[in-house]
Scaffold this motif. Sequence first.
Motif, PDB file in Angstrom:
ATOM      1  N   LYS A   1     -15.251   3.699 -17.235  1.00  0.00           N
ATOM      2  CA  LYS A   1     -15.215   2.781 -18.396  1.00  0.00           C
ATOM      3  C   LYS A   1     -13.581   2.709 -18.432  1.00  0.00           C
ATOM      4  N   VAL A   2     -13.277   1.329 -18.733  1.00  0.00           N
ATOM      5  CA  VAL A   2     -12.119   1.005 -18.758  1.00  0.00           C
ATOM      6  C   VAL A   2     -11.672   0.171 -19.802  1.00  0.00           C
ATOM      7  N   ASN A   3     -10.301   0.035 -20.097  1.00  0.00           N
ATOM      8  CA  ASN A   3      -9.960  -0.717 -21.376  1.00  0.00           C
ATOM      9  C   ASN A   3     -10.022  -2.057 -21.178  1.00  0.00           C
ATOM     10  N   SER A   4      -9.959  -2.483 -20.060  1.00  0.00           N
ATOM     11  CA  SER A   4      -9.809  -4.180 -19.683  1.00  0.00           C
ATOM     12  C   SER A   4     -10.599  -3.928 -18.035  1.00  0.00           C
ATOM     13  N   PRO A   5     -11.993  -4.482 -18.306  1.00  0.00           N
ATOM     14  CA  PRO A   5     -12.974  -4.349 -17.129  1.00  0.00           C
ATOM     15  C   PRO A   5     -12.231  -4.916 -15.827  1.00  0.00           C
ATOM     16  N   GLY A   6     -11.528  -6.096 -16.059  1.00  0.00           N
ATOM     17  CA  GLY A   6     -10.757  -6.534 -14.933  1.00  0.00           C
ATOM     18  C   GLY A   6     -10.204  -5.749 -14.174  1.00  0.00           C
ATOM     19  N   MET A   7      -9.454  -4.525 -14.343  1.00  0.00           N
ATOM     20  CA  MET A   7      -8.754  -3.447 -13.686  1.00  0.00           C
ATOM     21  C   MET A   7      -9.270  -3.057 -12.728  1.00  0.00           C
ATOM     22  N   LYS A   8     -10.746  -2.672 -12.683  1.00  0.00           N
ATOM     23  CA  LYS A   8     -11.259  -1.998 -11.784  1.00  0.00           C
ATOM     24  C   LYS A   8     -11.647  -2.571 -10.394  1.00  0.00           C
ATOM     25  N   TYR A   9     -11.709  -4.085 -10.381  1.00  0.00           N
ATOM     26  CA  TYR A   9     -11.858  -4.688  -9.319  1.00  0.00           C
ATOM     27  C   TYR A   9     -10.877  -4.961  -8.347  1.00  0.00           C
ATOM     28  N   LYS A  10     -11.232  -5.198  -7.220  1.00  0.00           N
ATOM     29  CA  LYS A  10     -10.097  -5.729  -6.150  1.00  0.00           C
ATOM     30  C   LYS A  10      -9.775  -7.093  -6.551  1.00  0.00           C
ATOM     31  N   HIS A  11      -8.454  -7.102  -6.293  1.00  0.00           N
ATOM     32  CA  HIS A  11      -7.634  -8.251  -6.811  1.00  0.00           C
ATOM     33  C   HIS A  11      -6.631  -8.738  -5.842  1.00  0.00           C
ATOM     34  N   TYR A  12      -6.205 -10.111  -5.987  1.00  0.00           N
ATOM     35  CA  TYR A  12      -5.371 -10.808  -5.564  1.00  0.00           C
ATOM     36  C   TYR A  12      -5.215 -10.430  -4.163  1.00  0.00           C
ATOM     37  N   ALA A  13      -6.205 -10.203  -3.176  1.00  0.00           N
ATOM     38  CA  ALA A  13      -6.035  -9.693  -1.894  1.00  0.00           C
ATOM     39  C   ALA A  13      -6.084 -10.846  -1.006  1.00  0.00           C
ATOM     40  N   PRO A  14      -4.912 -11.222   0.041  1.00  0.00           N
ATOM     41  CA  PRO A  14      -5.073 -12.122   0.832  1.00  0.00           C
ATOM     42  C   PRO A  14      -5.932 -11.407   2.282  1.00  0.00           C
ATOM     43  N   LYS A  15      -5.989 -12.290   3.116  1.00  0.00           N
ATOM     44  CA  LYS A  15      -7.044 -11.916   3.995  1.00  0.00           C
ATOM     45  C   LYS A  15      -6.735 -10.579   4.975  1.00  0.00           C
ATOM     46  N   ALA A  16      -5.248 -10.327   5.220  1.00  0.00           N
ATOM     47  CA  ALA A  16      -4.563  -9.290   6.110  1.00  0.00           C
ATOM     48  C   ALA A  16      -4.402  -8.473   4.811  1.00  0.00           C
ATOM     49  N   GLU A  17      -4.333  -7.089   5.558  1.00  0.00           N
ATOM     50  CA  GLU A  17      -3.963  -6.002   5.018  1.00  0.00           C
ATOM     51  C   GLU A  17      -2.579  -5.885   4.568  1.00  0.00           C
ATOM     52  N   VAL A  18      -2.342  -5.267   3.621  1.00  0.00           N
ATOM     53  CA  VAL A  18      -0.915  -5.235   2.957  1.00  0.00           C
ATOM     54  C   VAL A  18      -0.485  -3.842   2.770  1.00  0.00           C
ATOM     55  N   LEU A  19       0.853  -3.826   3.288  1.00  0.00           N
ATOM     56  CA  LEU A  19       1.549  -2.370   3.148  1.00  0.00           C
ATOM     57  C   LEU A  19       2.722  -2.852   1.950  1.00  0.00           C
ATOM     58  N   VAL A  20       2.886  -2.152   0.748  1.00  0.00           N
ATOM     59  CA  VAL A  20       3.897  -2.371  -0.118  1.00  0.00           C
ATOM     60  C   VAL A  20       4.806  -1.441   0.250  1.00  0.00           C
ATOM     61  N   LEU A  21       6.271  -1.830   0.222  1.00  0.00           N
ATOM     62  CA  LEU A  21       7.261  -0.876   0.476  1.00  0.00           C
ATOM     63  C   LEU A  21       8.178  -1.114  -0.751  1.00  0.00           C
ATOM     64  N   THR A  22       8.172   0.197  -1.648  1.00  0.00           N
ATOM     65  CA  THR A  22       8.888   0.183  -2.815  1.00  0.00           C
ATOM     66  C   THR A  22      10.050   1.064  -2.570  1.00  0.00           C
ATOM     67  N   GLY A  23      11.236   1.400  -3.357  1.00  0.00           N
ATOM     68  CA  GLY A  23      12.311   1.779  -3.282  1.00  0.00           C
ATOM     69  C   GLY A  23      13.460   0.999  -2.968  1.00  0.00           C
ATOM     70  N   ASN A  24      14.263   1.958  -2.206  1.00  0.00           N
ATOM     71  CA  ASN A  24      15.663   1.203  -1.725  1.00  0.00           C
ATOM     72  C   ASN A  24      15.576   0.110  -0.897  1.00  0.00           C
ATOM     73  N   HIS A  25      16.038  -0.952  -1.220  1.00  0.00           N
ATOM     74  CA  HIS A  25      15.705  -2.330  -0.394  1.00  0.00           C
ATOM     75  C   HIS A  25      16.253  -2.093   1.071  1.00  0.00           C
ATOM     76  N   GLU A  26      17.470  -1.647   1.621  1.00  0.00           N
ATOM     77  CA  GLU A  26      17.839  -1.465   2.841  1.00  0.00           C
ATOM     78  C   GLU A  26      16.793  -0.627   3.548  1.00  0.00           C
ATOM     79  N   LYS A  27      16.388   0.629   3.003  1.00  0.00           N
ATOM     80  CA  LYS A  27      15.577   1.280   3.727  1.00  0.00           C
ATOM     81  C   LYS A  27      14.178   0.662   3.970  1.00  0.00           C
ATOM     82  N   THR A  28      13.800  -0.168   2.959  1.00  0.00           N
ATOM     83  CA  THR A  28      12.400  -1.035   3.131  1.00  0.00           C
ATOM     84  C   THR A  28      12.405  -1.861   4.294  1.00  0.00           C
ATOM     85  N   ALA A  29      13.591  -2.679   4.256  1.00  0.00           N
ATOM     86  CA  ALA A  29      13.963  -3.685   5.266  1.00  0.00           C
ATOM     87  C   ALA A  29      13.917  -2.746   6.521  1.00  0.00           C
TER      88      ALA A  29
END
Length: 341
Positions: free
Chosen positions: A224-252
């Motif tokens: 049970k969630v405060n906003s039902p939309g939160m539990k569903y798959k969202h915003y997904a393009p067709k390809a798998e995505v890997l998100v890189l957070t942190g230091n921009h030089e390192k992620t690049a």
Amino acid sequence: MKTLKLLSRNKDDVLKAASLLKQGEVVAIPTETVYGLGANALDENAVKQIFIAKGRPQDNPLIVHINNLDWLTKLCDFVPQMALDLAQNFWPGPLTMVFKKSDLVPDSISRGLDTVAIRYPNHKVALKVIELAGTPIAAPSANTSGRPSTTNGDHVFDDLNGKISAILYDNQCVVGVESTVLDLTTDKPILLRPGGVTREQIEKIIGEIDVDKSIFQKIDNDKKVNSPGMKYKHYAPKAEVLVLTGNHEKTAQYIKEHCQINDGILCFDEYFDMFNEQNILTFGSFSDISEQARLLFLNLRKFDDMNVTKIYAQCPDGQGLGLAISNRLQKASGFNVLNLE
Ligand code: TXA
Ligand code: MG
């Protein structure tokens, strides 16, 4: 169904969009955040058509869009002073507030909740359409459920051609990510979805707020969630995505070392020259969060046309509008995130 292509610069087309909405039809309309899939919010049957066109999960409530504050008192059972203060500062604009609902709100909007989410968009065409239709307009983002939101008419057409009565074409959306959703039905307001108005801006007006944990982590489907939309798959393009957070030089550097020929790269302008691959999309300077927001969904959809296998995405930190971008990217990846501090 034939989907009419209407143009917002043509007055007759705007009238046509409003008259279709009045007749209970579903019409995609522009807003400053993303395109919305509109229907007369007071017409149960019209609202049901939105769920069918989008393939939207049945328990996910809709935002009601208004064009003046009178609707607020009609649609809500109780409006706290905090809401009026926020409205004064951020409406019209990309802020959605959740209230106890009045009996006027049909269940096809609230989906079993006793609350309603209200937004007063800052977009001339959207406001004109609401005015001409003479009724509040329910509108989720105008995309097939689970896919990236749409920020131009062509992207709406890609998802919804043949499923809705019309698309009202306007310019590319200026904000690019959806509105902030803030729950005002609890003692301390809760940020349910970061968006166009930032947490910092809100806290300046009403003091500290809570942040729902689903913004940062995956939620089980049966929770049970405060906003039902939160539990569903969202915003997904067709390809798998890997998100890189942190230091921009390192992620690049990480992307440079791991990216294969058929993969896509979403990077800040500053790192474009580092890569030799063909499938590179930039989304603004790392210091320009507004530009990143504006280009985010646009680029996620472009990767679909490029048929990339995997997307490596650089990610801003969670300050200001960066929280909304990072939330959308992380959700698009199903929380497939690598932090390189
Ligand atoms: O910028 C936006 O907000 C766009 C444009 C079209 O206005 N609309 C939009 O709607 O993003 P949608 O349906 O894609 O996202 C609305 C979010 C969902 O996560 C939904 O669960 C939540 O708001 N929501 C709607 N009504 C709610 C309520 N009564 N309580 C809690 N969350 C609610
Ligand atoms: Mg949506």
